[in-house]
Design an enzyme around this catalytic site. Structure first.
Site, PDB file in Angstrom:
ATOM      1  N   HIS A 255     -14.824 -41.463  16.976  1.00  0.00           N
ATOM      2  CA  HIS A 255     -15.206 -42.730  16.352  1.00  0.00           C
ATOM      3  C   HIS A 255     -15.091 -42.674  14.819  1.00  0.00           C
ATOM      4  O   HIS A 255     -14.358 -43.442  14.197  1.00  0.00           O
ATOM      5  CB  HIS A 255     -16.647 -43.082  16.726  1.00  0.00           C
ATOM      6  CG  HIS A 255     -16.903 -43.172  18.198  1.00  0.00           C
ATOM      7  ND1 HIS A 255     -16.376 -44.175  19.004  1.00  0.00           N
ATOM      8  CD2 HIS A 255     -17.650 -42.397  19.015  1.00  0.00           C
ATOM      9  CE1 HIS A 255     -16.791 -44.004  20.248  1.00  0.00           C
ATOM     10  NE2 HIS A 255     -17.559 -42.933  20.297  1.00  0.00           N
TER      11      HIS A 255
HETATM   12  O1  RIB Z   1     -20.796 -45.530  18.188  1.00  0.00           O
HETATM   13  C1  RIB Z   1     -20.331 -44.397  17.492  1.00  0.00           C
HETATM   14  C2  RIB Z   1     -21.074 -44.203  16.205  1.00  0.00           C
HETATM   15  O2  RIB Z   1     -22.441 -43.897  16.466  1.00  0.00           O
HETATM   16  C3  RIB Z   1     -20.538 -43.022  15.374  1.00  0.00           C
HETATM   17  O3  RIB Z   1     -20.694 -43.305  14.016  1.00  0.00           O
HETATM   18  C4  RIB Z   1     -21.438 -41.886  15.767  1.00  0.00           C
HETATM   19  O4  RIB Z   1     -21.570 -40.905  14.722  1.00  0.00           O
HETATM   20  C5  RIB Z   1     -22.735 -42.601  15.944  1.00  0.00           C
HETATM   21  O5  RIB Z   1     -23.319 -42.736  14.670  1.00  0.00           O
END
Ligand code: RIB
Ligand code: CA
Length: 331
Positions: A255
């Site tokens: 992500h």
């Molecule tokens: O949904 C993914 C996000 O949530 C990323 O930034 C991960 O590090 C968590 O913070």
């Protein structure tokens, strides 16, 4: 140390440097994003701020210092940010990232300590000092961005660009069936950020769920011999175990690294411009992010629009990510 750096596609080609102001809740994928940025040519991390989310903000700041130290970036200031969301109790995600936020590898304390300035104030100060220069990359809940907007209403005109890892505009969430985790952690702050009218690119689950490390990519990272590659592989073990228990497969999504990649090279994705709003009152859907459908179903509203990443060149991104993290001469 940053012994080798891989060319950041469009920044490097333009001969410019992408100057990043980072806001993060340093857990595992935040750490991978920092190491990835540190290994890219034509990228400068100007400062970082932590925010509650994966772990409490103070621990997030220490983890950010730990990772910057590993990357040889001992001169990047790190400020501690908001300790809790604007309008709901603090919730954290150690079950995903480990009690220490870095996969329970119990990495040594960093040599440096966070700066005294709150992260939201650091955002405002640096934006005023360097108007039009900074790309604000937010890879955690948006509380610091919301606070900074309340402190400095001119902020949208002082930043070059804002890139947010967050939201799930045209697909299901991951924290709940509707809400993506960063938005779910602070829906009010997300609504402020998405409606601020600044040039914002939203890198949500719409594209991050198309990018994963599995099979050969994991094997390449496992074989890495650099300090950065070995660190990345060690913090991934807890993350992979979570994914295996949650999704039934030994893989993980990237992500935050993808949001970092798009902040440096926007050609990695394709976008749809639309206003995006956050559901604040839904008893079961709070934290959902919704955009408009094609214009003939929703005539232009005149509201501030954001660029929602809707397609991504996943193969090109993962190749570039591995060139840095697993590269023979990685930092
Ligand atoms: O949904 C993914 C996000 O949530 C990323 O930034 C991960 O590090 C968590 O913070
Ligand atoms: Ca994050």
């Amino acid at each position: 140390m940053c012994e080798s750096r891989v060319n950041a596609p469009d920044a490097g080609q333009r001969g410019e440097t992408t100057r990043i102001l980072l806001d993060c809740d340093t857990g595992i994928d935040d750490a991978l994003a920092i190491l990835y940025l540190a290994g890219l040519e034509g990228v400068s991390i100007v400062a970082a701020g932590s925010v509650h989310g994966n772990v409490p903000a103070p621990l997030g700041a220490l983890n950010t210092l730990r990772v910057l130290e590993l990357a040889g970036l001992d001169d990047v200031p790190v400020a501690v940010g908001a300790a809790r969301p604007m309008a709901q109790p603090l919730q954290t995600a150690e079950f995903v990232h480990g009690e220490d936020g870095l996969g329970n590898i119990h990495w040594p304390m960093p040599r440096r300590r966070p700066s005294a300035e709150p992260a939201a104030q650091q955002i405002v100060r640096l934006a005023r000092e360097q108007p039009g220069e900074l790309v604000l990359l937010a890879i955690g809940p948006l509380t610091n961005l919301g606070l900074a907007l309340l402190l400095e209403p001119e902020l949208p005109r002082l930043l070059r660009r804002v890139v947010v890892m967050g939201g799930a505009v045209y697909r299901a969430g991951n924290a709940t069936a509707d809400a993506e985790a960063n938005v779910w952690h602070d829906p009010e702050a997300a609504e402020l950020a998405l409606g601020a009218g600044w040039p914002l690119t939203l890198v949500g689950l719409d594209v991050t769920m198309q990018v994963s490390l599995a099979g050969d990519a994991l094997a390449e990272l496992q074989a890495a011999s650099s300090a950065v590659g070995r660190f990345a592989w060690s913090i991934l073990q807890h993350y992979l175990a979570f994914y295996e228990s949650y999704y039934g497969a030994r893989m993980c999504h990237l992500h935050d690294p993808l949001a970092a990649g798009i902040a440096v090279d926007s050609s990695l994705a394709r976008y749809r411009r639309t206003p995006v709003h956050v559901e604040l009152r839904g008893e079961r859907t709070r934290g959902a992010t919704r955009g408009s459908l094609p214009w003939w179903l929703n005539p232009p509203s005149g509201e501030p629009e954001v660029e929602v990443a809707v397609e991504v060149d996943a193969e090109r991104f993962v190749r570039g990510f591995l060139d840095v993290l697993a590269g023979a001469r990685a930092p």
